[in-house]
Each structure stands twice: as C-alpha cells, then as structure tokens.
Design an enzyme around this catalytic site. Structure first.
Site, PDB file in Angstrom:
ATOM      1  N   GLY A 287       1.114  -1.526   0.001  1.00 25.24           N
ATOM      2  CA  GLY A 287       0.187   0.069   0.206  1.00 25.24           C
ATOM      3  C   GLY A 287       0.674   1.137   0.047  1.00 25.24           C
ATOM      4  O   GLY A 287       0.471   2.188  -0.846  1.00 25.24           O
ATOM      5  N   GLU A 288       2.030   1.019   0.675  1.00 26.20           N
ATOM      6  CA  GLU A 288       2.810   2.930   1.043  1.00 26.20           C
ATOM      7  C   GLU A 288       3.941   2.788   0.064  1.00 26.20           C
ATOM      8  O   GLU A 288       4.596   3.625  -0.161  1.00 26.20           O
ATOM      9  CB  GLU A 288       3.354   3.073   2.401  1.00 26.20           C
ATOM     10  CG  GLU A 288       1.849   3.232   3.337  1.00 26.20           C
ATOM     11  CD  GLU A 288       1.647   2.868   4.399  1.00 26.20           C
ATOM     12  OE1 GLU A 288       1.780   3.684   5.125  1.00 26.20           O
ATOM     13  OE2 GLU A 288       1.652   1.829   5.434  1.00 26.20           O
TER      14      GLU A 288
HETATM   15 MO1  MOS Z   1       0.623   3.966   6.894  1.00 24.09          MO
HETATM   16  S1  MOS Z   1       0.326   6.146   7.594  1.00 24.09           S
HETATM   17  O1  MOS Z   1       1.554   3.063   8.433  1.00 24.09           O
HETATM   18  O2  MOS Z   1      -1.177   3.205   7.630  1.00 24.09           O
END
Ligand code: MOS
Length: 763
Positions: free
Chosen positions: A729-730
């Site tokens: 996701g990141e």
């Molecule tokens: Mo992410 S902003 O580490 O959920």
C-alpha cells in the site's frame, strides 16, 4: 485438508476489478455519513476552533449565535469540563490520535483547537451559529516550529522509550578514512492528508448504548477509547465505518471530537451528526510533521561506503508521544561498516502529527537517496552502479539476513522499461526538443524505495451455506485499497464457490475483532486470517464426509477438494455441496496470530482495541518490500517550470494477489510522490497553518500527472509469513521525491535539498 492447499491456480494472482467498484462509480456506495439515511431526528453539529495558538479563553459572546433559528445548544468547556476521561495515545498503549482533550478547560494549546460545539436542527443553522460565536482570549507566545523560541528539543527515547539510536562501528573514523564524502542537510515540509471524505461523526444513544458512525481505519480503537473516555462498558459502544473515502494515514485512531459529539447527543436526547469543514480537518486530525536531516556519507575510491551518519529532527506536539522515527531504515539499507543515527523530536505548540502514507520513509529516504545521488555525482559514477556496489543480503546493523533482497532486480527491470541507458551522465547535457517546444532541459533520476513488511493478528468469521453462498466478516475496513475484492477472490478460491456468491462485511465492531488498516498490513493480516478460516471449513467438511457413516467414509480427509460446488475425492467420488455442508451451513471463527508473537497476548490486545503491528519475517529475518523509482523531468531553461514527464517504478513485494489493484495502489502512490516532490506543503506562519484548503494546498491534478508505469517484479518469499505476502500500500510513494530531485539535478546541475522544489529554486 491442508490449510493452504486450495489457494493455488484460482482467482487470486490474476487481475480482478474491484467488487465494490460499480457501487462507487454509480453513487450507491455508502460512506459513514450516508449509512443512517435521511433522518429528521438527527441534529447537526458544527465546530468553533481557536483563533490563537496558546493561552486562555476569557469569555464567550453567544448573543448573536443564540438568535440563529433552529439552534439547539452551544457546548463549551463550561459544559463539558471533566466529562471526558483521559485516554492515552494509540502509540503509547491507548486509543487516541491525540491525548489532548478540548472543552476540558479554558486552556488553548494550539491554533485550531476545538473551543465550542454548536448543535442545531440543520447543518446550515449549526454552521451559521458557530460562525456567530465570539470568543475572547488571553494570548501567550507560542512556538510554531523548528528554531522558534520555546520549542523544546528532546531525544526520541524521551517520548518513545523503545527507541534506540544506532551506533555500529566508528562512524567518525569511517568518515575520516573516506576518499569521498557527502555532508548535506535536507528538509521536508508539513503535509496534510486531505482525504476527500471529511472527518465525520454521528453519535446516537439508545438508553446507555452508544452507536457511532465514523470513517475510521480502526473501529476497535474508537470503540474502546470512547468507552474509556465516557466510562461505558465497551460492549455498549458500537462503532460503524462505511467505505472510507481516503485516509492516507489520517483517521487512524480515536479523534478528539468523537466524545464531544456523543456527549452532545446525550444532553440533547437526539442523534447528532458532525461534518467538520476541510479547514478544520487541518487541526482536528493529524498531519505529516516537517523534518530536517543531516546526512554524512563516506566512500572509498571505488564507491564502497565507509560510513553513514543520519541525524534527523521532526516536529511533534507538547502533549503526545507521537514521533516520526525513520533512521532505522537508512541504517539498514546499504552495506556499510560504520553507521550512526541520531533522532530528535522538537516539541511545539501545534496539534499532534501522525502517520501519513509511508510515514518515515517518505522524508527519510528523500534525505538518504538524495545523498546517495550526490555521492554518485562526487564519484562520477552511475547512481545505479553505486547502489549495486553497496547492495547487501544482510542487515548491516543486526547481521540478520533479508528474507529476500530483490532491490537490484527492481533497478534492472525499471532501468530497462524506463530507458536509463540513454541517459547522458553529465548534468545539464540532455535536451529533448521533440517532447515540448522551447528550451527545455531533460533530467533522468532514480532512487530506492523500501518498506518493512508488517502483519497483525486478526479474527474473522467465515460461513458457507448449503447453496454455495459464502460470507466473510471482520471488524476491518475497506479504505479503497481493494481488500473487499481480495477477500471475495480468496473465499471463492478457498471454498470453491463463485466470486459473486461471496458477501464481505467489514467496518463494524459487531463483527469479529481485527486491527488497524495501516502500515500496509491489511492484505498480509486479513488474507492470512481468511486462509485459516477457509482451511477450517474445508477440514470440518472433509472430516464429516470421511467419518463413520459419511458418504466418503474411509478416504483420507487430506486428499479431498472443495471445488465447483462439490466435495470430491481423488478417485472421482464426490458429494454435492448442499449435502456436505448440511442445511444449517457451516461457520468458523478464524483467529490468526503472526508467528513470533504470543498468541493469547495478541488476541487479547486485539479484542481490547490496542495496536499490534509486527514485522514480517517473525524476527528471524528482515522482510522488506523493495522498489526502484525512475523520473524524467523537463525543466524550462528560462522560467524554471518543472514538468514530470514520466515516472517508472519497479516493485517487489512478495506474492501479488491482484495485479490490477496492486498496480493501482502503486501508481497512485507514485503520483502522490510527485506531489511530495513538487507541490504539497502546509505553510506554517507563527504557529498556524495558512493554506488549509484544497485551493491553496496543492496536490497533483490530472494535468500534473505524467505517464506512470508500475512494474511488478517476482519476489517469492517463504520467510516473511506463511502466504509469502508483504503488502504494498505504501511502497509506491517512497523514493519518488528523491528520484525527482535527482532528475532535477541531472537536468540543471542544481541540487535542491528542501521540498517541495519550486521553479524559483531552479530558474
Ligand atoms: Mo500507514 S500512514 O503507515 O498506515
């Protein structure tokens, strides 16, 4: 049956559109403030926030507000002082995104703090009355950021006792011995998440039972935190989140305003709904704090690193222990014998910062990956070759192995797709008149992305009916990442039913407990729980069918398959699902706990709404997602206008369950990275935010977005967790800012060390 046996050659691993996509694009999708429908009983709230950054409230003039038709109540500290019990920050064993309690006294701790809650029959009336409330203050000097008088600098361990700065070898000696050194300072600004869906709350009481609708990515923390604040049994608090219209790191725990809305609903005897303004979202929620870094790198003549020192400071508030720590990743990324990190927090009179998409890596790797590029320039070496030379299969700090280390595979795949070989090394030497008219300089830059894999405990109910309808439910959340789709595909594979027959229920504390949607841990945690649940159902069916009197009696239950609406033995004998399942259906509660953690502790913490993220790799190895980011920028030679023409990223993040949604997440992250390099900045003036709206807080629009390509690199990892998942996701946003800054340097010869990069920096 073997728990993982059924999950191959199915729908997982192949591209699939989002199951909730049609609802989202046709407007049928329900977000938290839609869930209760039109309801004449609901009263509407609006907030009044402080105009000063520090001091005391000396009085309220409510005369004009009191004349607004439909006004139901104005609540200040005079009404609510003492009504909300203290609750600790989520990162300190509590539940809150800030332990600060507004409306508890006349004290003002930061600009934009809630000072009154106004309730009226309509939202318009509430906002009109809130706008008419006059507050008088006795103001005191406030420290708004780094170097402000009164700002307090502390070592990170003061706020987070588990934090340890890293010292391996002798960094100063390593720097002295180096043939080439880089010593530079980098800065990143305050950024706000600005999700499209605002920070809404609706609270309704039924006797002493409280139901809250709120877009949160941790319903469990809101439930338990509210119960503690209001002195309620957690079983009497239900928190429901609909689909979440973006969070990017906000909406991560109990907000300060939730209890206030609940208290107003109690006093008025009616449900109360609050939709704060976007402007208020800048101070009632969290943000990415500003950071500054000093990076020192030493290398021998061949480019081998001899020393790495990363010193960093980030801002936090006066009253919370939240810190953005990140030098750990810098320390472990490249082979280096002498490493030192030092991190400090600077406490100021502002609201508490919080996580924001890839919280530490975005700013910390901007510094490190810019410094690595500066080192390549100093060595007149290709920046990819420099990274290859310093690549490592073991963590230089702990000596533990990486479970997989596909970093250079990402660089190779990315470089090929991007066309890195056409790069002329000398800065300022590339022009490409075919791309745009006029005197445009062309720059190509690259940078590394890494993100440690995380995983958490999760419980999940899985049910299979005799008609082949399946349901999975747990108190996790669809934040827009596609987890609903993955759960539907995984259930279809795991139980041998069509995707269309799977119902996924999320976002409600009435469902089995699950943790925070954060740290890119959703896929790893929830798909692990699902695999466990489907395995339990298959086992139960196989045992019943092969047991005494069963239609498949005598067969080995481990060889049975559940597919196409049948339970089948290898000899071809099969029974219909309806018969195997029985009229009542079969249901199981899966309780997944990552390896390496204590089972009872993990499950108890989960059921109490605490945060329980663990690293993938179970403590034996470092398990990271990797990526290589490439950017092509065009810089106008006269005006300094910077256009990103292309972004290419190649990413390795374990097993990919849905390449379509995976790529969407990665390309979305890359465009965010462009924003982080060139656009996003909250301007702090004194101790207040001066551009708290989407007119002046700039994010990339469609016209800013370049050609973006995200490639997926194979990364089979049998150590990270049982399913080989890392989560991504990141991963897509990390390193893009450095790749763009490095490309700007390549285009212009100007090294910009402070984000965002503006045209006046290069004109
Ligand atoms: Mo992410 S902003 O580490 O959920």
């Amino acid at each position: 049956m073997d728990a993982g046996a059924q999950d191959t050659d199915g729908r997982l691993g192949r591209p699939h559109t989002r199951v909730e996509g049609p609802d989202k694009v046709t407007g049928r999708a329900l977000y938290s403030s839609d869930l209760t429908g039109p309801d004449r009983d609901t009263a509407h709230a609006a907030l009044v926030t402080s105009a000063i950054a520090r001091g005391r409230i000396t009085g309220f003039d409510l005369a004009a507000a009191g004349r607004v038709p439909g006004l139901l109540g104005i609540f200040t500290h005079r009404d609510f002082a003492g009504a909300v019990a203290p609750v600790k920050h989520l990162m300190a064993g509590g539940y809150a995104n800030s332990a600060h309690r507004p409306l508890d006294s006349d004290a003002v701790a930061y600009a934009g703090q809630i000072v009154a809650l106004v309730v009226a029959e309509t939202r318009e009336a509430a906002e009109a009355a809130a706008g008419a409330v006059r507050v008088s203050y006795a103001s005191e000097p406030a420290a708004g950021g780094f170097d402000a008088p009164g700002a307090e600098t502390v070592g990170l361990a003061v706020l987070k006792p588990q934090h340890e700065d890293i010292a391996r070898g002798d960094a100063e000696a390593g720097l002295r011995e180096a043939a080439v050194r880089v010593d530079a300072q980098y800065e990143t600004p305050v950024q706000h998440h600005n999700p499209i869906e605002l920070f809404t709350t609706r609270a309704a009481w039924d006797g002493d039972r409280l139901t809250v609708h709120e877009p949160t990515r941790y319903v469990g923390a809101v439930q338990h935190g509210l119960a503690a604040q209001l002195g309620l049994d957690p079983d009497r608090v239900r928190v429901v989140a609909g689909l979440i219209g973006g969070h990017f790191g906000s909406k991560f725990a109990l907000s300060q305003h939730t209890a206030l809305v609940a208290l107003a609903a109690k006093r008025l005897g009616r449900p109360v709904s609050l939709v704060p303004s976007r402007r208020q979202g800048f101070t009632i929620a969290n943000y990415r704090p500003e950071s500054r870094h000093r990076l020192r790198l030493g290398a021998d003549r061949t480019g081998r690193f001899t020393a790495l020192v990363h010193e960093a400071e980030t801002v936090t508030s006066r009253f919370d222990p939240f810190v953005m720590e990140g030098a750990e990743v810098s320390a472990s990324l490249y082979a280096c014998p002498n490493i030192r990190t030092e991190e400090r927090a600077v406490r100021v009179d502002r609201n508490t910062p919080g996580p924001m998409r890839a919280p530490p890596e975005v700013p910390f790797l901007f510094a490190l990956e810019s410094a690595v590029d500066e080192m390549a320039v100093a060595l007149t070496m290709d920046p990819i070759a420099l990274r290859r030379l310093n690549d490592t299969a073991v963590d230089p700090v702990s000596g533990k192995p990486f479970s997989t280390r596909p970093l250079m595979a990402c660089f190779d795949a990315g470089a090929r797709a991007f066309g890195w070989s056409r790069r002329v090394p000398r800065p300022g030497s590339m022009r490409d008149a075919t791309v745009r008219d006029g005197p445009w300089r062309v720059g190509l830059g690259c940078a590394t992305s890494v993100r440690p894999a995380k995983i958490a405990a999760a419980t999940m109910r899985v049910r299979l009916g005799p008609d082949g309808a399946a349901e999975v439910s747990c108190a996790h959340h669809e934040i827009g990442n596609g987890i609903t789709t993955l759960l539907a595909l995984g259930t279809a594979d795991g139980l041998g039913v069509p995707v269309e027959r799977v119902t996924v229920r999320l976002g409600d504390t009435a469902l089995p407990a699950a943790g925070i949607s954060g740290g890119s841990s959703t896929t790893t945690s929830l798909m692990s729980a699902l695999a466990l649940g489907c395995g339990q159902i298959r086992d139960a069916l196989a045992r019943a069918a092969t047991g005494p009197g069963g239609r498949l009696a005598g067969r080995d239950p481990g060889t049975l398959r559940l597919a196409g609406g049948r339970l089948a033995a290898p000899d071809g004998t099969r029974i219909a699902l309806a018969e195997a399942v029985g009229p009542a259906g079969v249901e199981t509660l899966a309780e997944f706990v990552p390896v390496g953690g204590d089972r009872e502790t993990a499950l108890a913490g989960l059921r109490r709404g605490h945060i329980g993220l663990a690293f993938g790799g179970g403590g034996r190895a470092l398990s990271w997602g990797f990526g290589a980011q490439f950017a092509e920028v065009h810089v106008h030679a006269e005006t300094g206008e910077i256009r990103v023409a292309r972004l290419t990223g190649a990413f390795a993040a374990g097993r990919i369950l849905n390449p379509l949604t995976a790529r969407s997440q990665l390309t979305g992250g890359m465009i965010w990275g462009l924003g982080s390099a060139l656009l996003e900045e909250t301007v702090v003036d004194g101790a207040a935010y001066r551009n708290p709206d989407l007119a002046e807080y700039l994010v990339p629009t469609a016209a800013d977005a370049p050609e973006v390509e995200a490639l997926l690199v194979d990364d089979p990892d049998d150590q990270v967790d049982a399913l080989g998942l890392k989560g991504l996701g990141e991963l897509g946003i990390i390193g893009v800012n450095a790749a763009i800054a490095n490309a700007v340097h390549h285009a212009t010869g100007r090294r910009i060390r402070s984000l965002p990069i503006r045209l006046e920096d290069v004109a």
